[in-house]
Design an enzyme around this catalytic site. Structure first.
Site, short mmCIF file in Angstrom:
data_model
loop_
_atom_site.label_atom_id
_atom_site.label_comp_id
_atom_site.label_asym_id
_atom_site.label_seq_id
_atom_site.Cartn_x
_atom_site.Cartn_y
_atom_site.Cartn_z
N CYS A 1 0.83 -1.22 0.00
CA CYS A 1 0.00 0.00 0.00
C CYS A 1 0.86 1.26 0.00
O CYS A 1 1.82 1.37 0.77
CB CYS A 1 -0.91 -0.01 1.22
N CYS B 1 0.55 4.83 6.88
CA CYS B 1 -0.08 4.73 8.21
C CYS B 1 0.91 4.03 9.15
O CYS B 1 1.29 2.87 8.91
CB CYS B 1 -1.38 3.95 8.13
N CYS C 1 0.64 0.29 10.28
CA CYS C 1 0.13 -0.74 9.36
C CYS C 1 1.22 -1.62 8.73
O CYS C 1 2.13 -1.12 8.05
CB CYS C 1 -0.70 -0.10 8.25
N CYS D 1 -19.33 -6.33 4.03
CA CYS D 1 -18.60 -5.13 4.43
C CYS D 1 -17.31 -5.10 3.62
O CYS D 1 -16.77 -6.16 3.27
CB CYS D 1 -18.28 -5.20 5.92
N ARG E 1 -17.48 -2.71 18.21
CA ARG E 1 -16.73 -3.96 17.95
C ARG E 1 -15.37 -3.96 18.63
O ARG E 1 -14.55 -3.06 18.43
CB ARG E 1 -16.53 -4.17 16.44
N1 SAM Z 1 -6.64 0.49 3.33
C1 SAM Z 1 -7.90 0.66 3.94
C2 SAM Z 1 -7.93 1.80 4.92
O1 SAM Z 1 -6.90 2.23 5.42
O2 SAM Z 1 -9.02 2.28 5.21
C3 SAM Z 1 -8.42 -0.59 4.60
C4 SAM Z 1 -7.56 -1.49 5.40
S1 SAM Z 1 -6.89 -0.85 6.90
C5 SAM Z 1 -5.78 -2.15 7.32
C6 SAM Z 1 -8.22 -0.91 8.06
C7 SAM Z 1 -7.96 -0.47 9.48
O3 SAM Z 1 -7.22 -1.46 10.17
C8 SAM Z 1 -7.13 0.78 9.71
O4 SAM Z 1 -7.88 1.94 9.52
C9 SAM Z 1 -6.73 0.63 11.16
O5 SAM Z 1 -7.70 1.21 12.00
C10 SAM Z 1 -6.72 -0.89 11.36
N2 SAM Z 1 -5.35 -1.38 11.60
C11 SAM Z 1 -4.38 -1.53 10.67
N3 SAM Z 1 -3.24 -1.98 11.24
C12 SAM Z 1 -3.48 -2.11 12.55
C13 SAM Z 1 -2.70 -2.52 13.67
N4 SAM Z 1 -1.42 -2.87 13.55
N5 SAM Z 1 -3.29 -2.56 14.89
C14 SAM Z 1 -4.59 -2.19 15.04
N6 SAM Z 1 -5.36 -1.79 14.02
C15 SAM Z 1 -4.83 -1.74 12.80
FE1 SF4 Z 2 -2.77 1.19 3.39
FE2 SF4 Z 2 -2.60 0.04 5.77
FE3 SF4 Z 2 -2.99 2.66 5.62
FE4 SF4 Z 2 -4.99 0.96 4.90
S1 SF4 Z 2 -4.12 1.21 6.94
S2 SF4 Z 2 -4.29 2.79 3.80
S3 SF4 Z 2 -3.75 -0.71 4.04
S4 SF4 Z 2 -1.15 1.54 4.90
#
Ligand code: SAM
Ligand code: SF4
Ligand code: DTB
Length: 337
Positions: free
Chosen positions: A74, A78, A81, A149, A281
Site C-alpha cells: 500500500c 499509516c 500498518c 462489508c 466492535r
Molecule cells: N486500506 C484501507 C484503509 O486504510 O481504510 C483498509 C484497510 S486498513 C488495514 C483498516 C484499518 O485497520 C485501519 O484503519 C486501522 O484502524 C486498522 N489497523 C491496521 N493496522 C493495525 C494494527 N497494527 N493494529 C490495530 N489496528 C490496525
Molecule cells: Fe494502506 Fe494500511 Fe494505511 Fe490501509 S491502513 S491505507 S492498508 S497503509
C-alpha cells in the site's frame, strides 16, 4: 432505573440524559467525553451497561469475519500498518484474490457462525476497474446470505454507489484517532480525506463502520477527541470498531507503550454511552488483551468481534477459543437472519 451514578454522569452539550438516543443535532464536546473517560471505573461500567441494556439484547455478540482480499504494497504510510510499502514488515504484496477463493472463505466463515463478512484491500484508493472486481466479490458473498462489508481506502461518490448497487451493506473507513494527532500517525492523506469518503458512503446509502486505534502513543485528550468525532457524525456510525494497536515489527509505531487494559475498557464504555445504537466492535488486539479483559469489554458494551483465526495479516484468537469464551460468559453469536 434511578441511580446516583447516572444522575452525575457527563452528558452531551445539549444535556440529553445518558441512555437517551442522541438526535443528529446533539454534539458531544471533547471535554464531556473526557469527563466520561475519567469517571470512577465501576461507575463508568455501570453506566455503560445500563445504556447497553436499554438498547440491545443482553448476551448478543455479532461475529464478523475478515478476509484480506488484496494484501500489502500500500502506498499510504499509516504508522501502525504492516501493509504499507513504506515499512519493512515482511508482508509481500499480492494481487486481488479470485472469486472462488473468496467464496470458499466466506462459506467457511458462515459455517463457523459468522453473520458478517468484511473484505479488506490495501489500496490508497481503488480504481474503477478494482470497484468492478470488488462488486463481483460483494455479490458472491451476499449470495451466501452474509452481510457484506468492505474496506478499500478512499472512495469517490460514484464508486460508493457502485458498491451499494452490488449489495454492499457496510463500508469500513476508520478515523483512527483525533484530528490533532492524525498527522503524527500518517502524512500521505488528511483527516478531511477520511471524512469525505465517509460522506460519499453515507450518500450512497451504505452503512458506516468507523472507529479507531488505541495505543498509538496518543494522549487521553486524543482518545476523547476520537470518540467525540465519531459520536458527532450525523448520524453516528452503525458500527464502531475499537482496535488495540497490534505492534508489528518494522512499523514506526511498533515501539509504542502498551495500553493499560483498563483504559482500553474505558474507551469501549464511552463508545457505548455516546453511541448507544452502534455495534461497538472489540477489534484488533484481542490476543494481547486476554480473556478477562475481553469479558470486561463485553460488560462495557462491546457487542461485536472479529471472528476467525486471522485479522488481515496478523493473528486473532482461534474460532474454538472464541466459541469457548462466549460459552463461558453466557454470550451467543447473533443469529443469522
Ligand atoms: N486500506 C484501507 C484503509 O486504510 O481504510 C483498509 C484497510 S486498513 C488495514 C483498516 C484499518 O485497520 C485501519 O484503519 C486501522 O484502524 C486498522 N489497523 C491496521 N493496522 C493495525 C494494527 N497494527 N493494529 C490495530 N489496528 C490496525
Ligand atoms: Fe494502506 Fe494500511 Fe494505511 Fe490501509 S491502513 S491505507 S492498508 S497503509
Ligand atoms: C478495523 O477497524 N480493524 C480491522 C478492520 N477494521 C479492517 C483490521 C485490523 C488490522 C490489524 C492488523 C492486520 O492484521 O493487518
Amino acid at each position: 432505573m434511578t441511580s446516583t451514578f447516572l444522575a452525575d454522569a457527563p452528558t452531551p452539550a445539549n444535556h440529553a440524559r445518558p441512555g437517551a438516543e442522541p438526535a443528529a443535532a446533539q454534539r458531544w464536546s471533547v471535554q464531556a467525553v473526557q469527563d466520561l473517560l475519567e469517571r470512577p471505573f465501576m461507575e463508568l461500567l455501570w453506566q455503560a451497561q445500563a445504556v447497553h441494556r436499554a438498547h440491545w439484547p443482553a448476551g448478543d455478540i455479532e461475529l464478523a469475519t475478515l478476509l484480506s482480499v488484496k494484501t500489502g504494497g500500500c502506498p499510504e504510510n499509516c504508522g501502525y500498518c504492516p501493509q504499507s510499502s513504506h515499512f519493512d514488515t515482511g508482508v509481500p504484496a499480492q494481487k486481488l484474490m479470485e472469486v472462488d477463493e473468496v467464496r470458499a472463505a466466506a462459506q467457511a466463515a458462515k459455517s463457523a457462525g459468522a453473520t458478517r463478512f468484511c473484505m479488506g484491500a490495501a489500496w490508497r484508493a481503488p480504481k474503477d476497474r478494482d470497484i468492478e472486481k470488488m462488486s463481483e466479490l460483494i455479490r458472491t458473498v451476499k449470495d451466501l446470505g452474509l452481510q457484506t462489508c468492505a474496506t478499500l481506502g478512499m472512495l469517490q461518490a460514484h464508486q460508493a454507489q457502485a458498491l451499494r448497487d452490488a449489495g454492499l451493506d457496510y463500508y469500513n473507513h476508520n478515523l483512527d484517532t483525533a484530528p490533532e494527532y492524525y498527522g503524527d500517525v500518517v502524512s500521505t492523506r488528511s483527516y478531511q480525506d477520511r471524512l469525505d469518503t465517509l460522506r460519499h458512503v453515507r450518500a450512497a446509502g451504505v452503512k458506516v463502520c468507523c472507529g479507531g486505534i488505541i495505543g498509538m502513543g496518543e494522549a487521553p485528550v486524543h482518545r476523547a477527541g476520537l470518540i467525540a468525532q465519531l459520536a458527532n457524525l450525523a448520524p453516528y456510525p452503525e458500527s464502531v470498531p475499537i482496535n488495540s494497536l497490534v505492534p508489528v515489527p518494522g512499523t514506526p509505531l511498533a515501539g509504542s507503550a502498551a495500553v493499560d487494559p483498563l483504559d482500553f475498557v474505558r474507551v469501549i464504555a464511552v463508545a457505548r454511552i455516546t453511541m448507544p445504537r452502534a455495534r461497538v466492535r472489540l477489534s484488533a488486539g484481542r490476543e494481547q488483551l486476554g480473556e478477562a479483559v475481553q469479558a470486561l469489554c463485553f460488560l462495557a458494551g462491546a457487542n461485536s468481534i472479529f471472528y476467525g483465526d486471522r485479522l488481515l495479516v496478523t493473528g486473532n484468537p482461534d474460532v474454538t477459543a472464541d466459541q469457548r469464551l462466549l460459552a463461558r460468559l453466557g454470550l451467543r453469536g447473533t443469529p443469522a437472519r
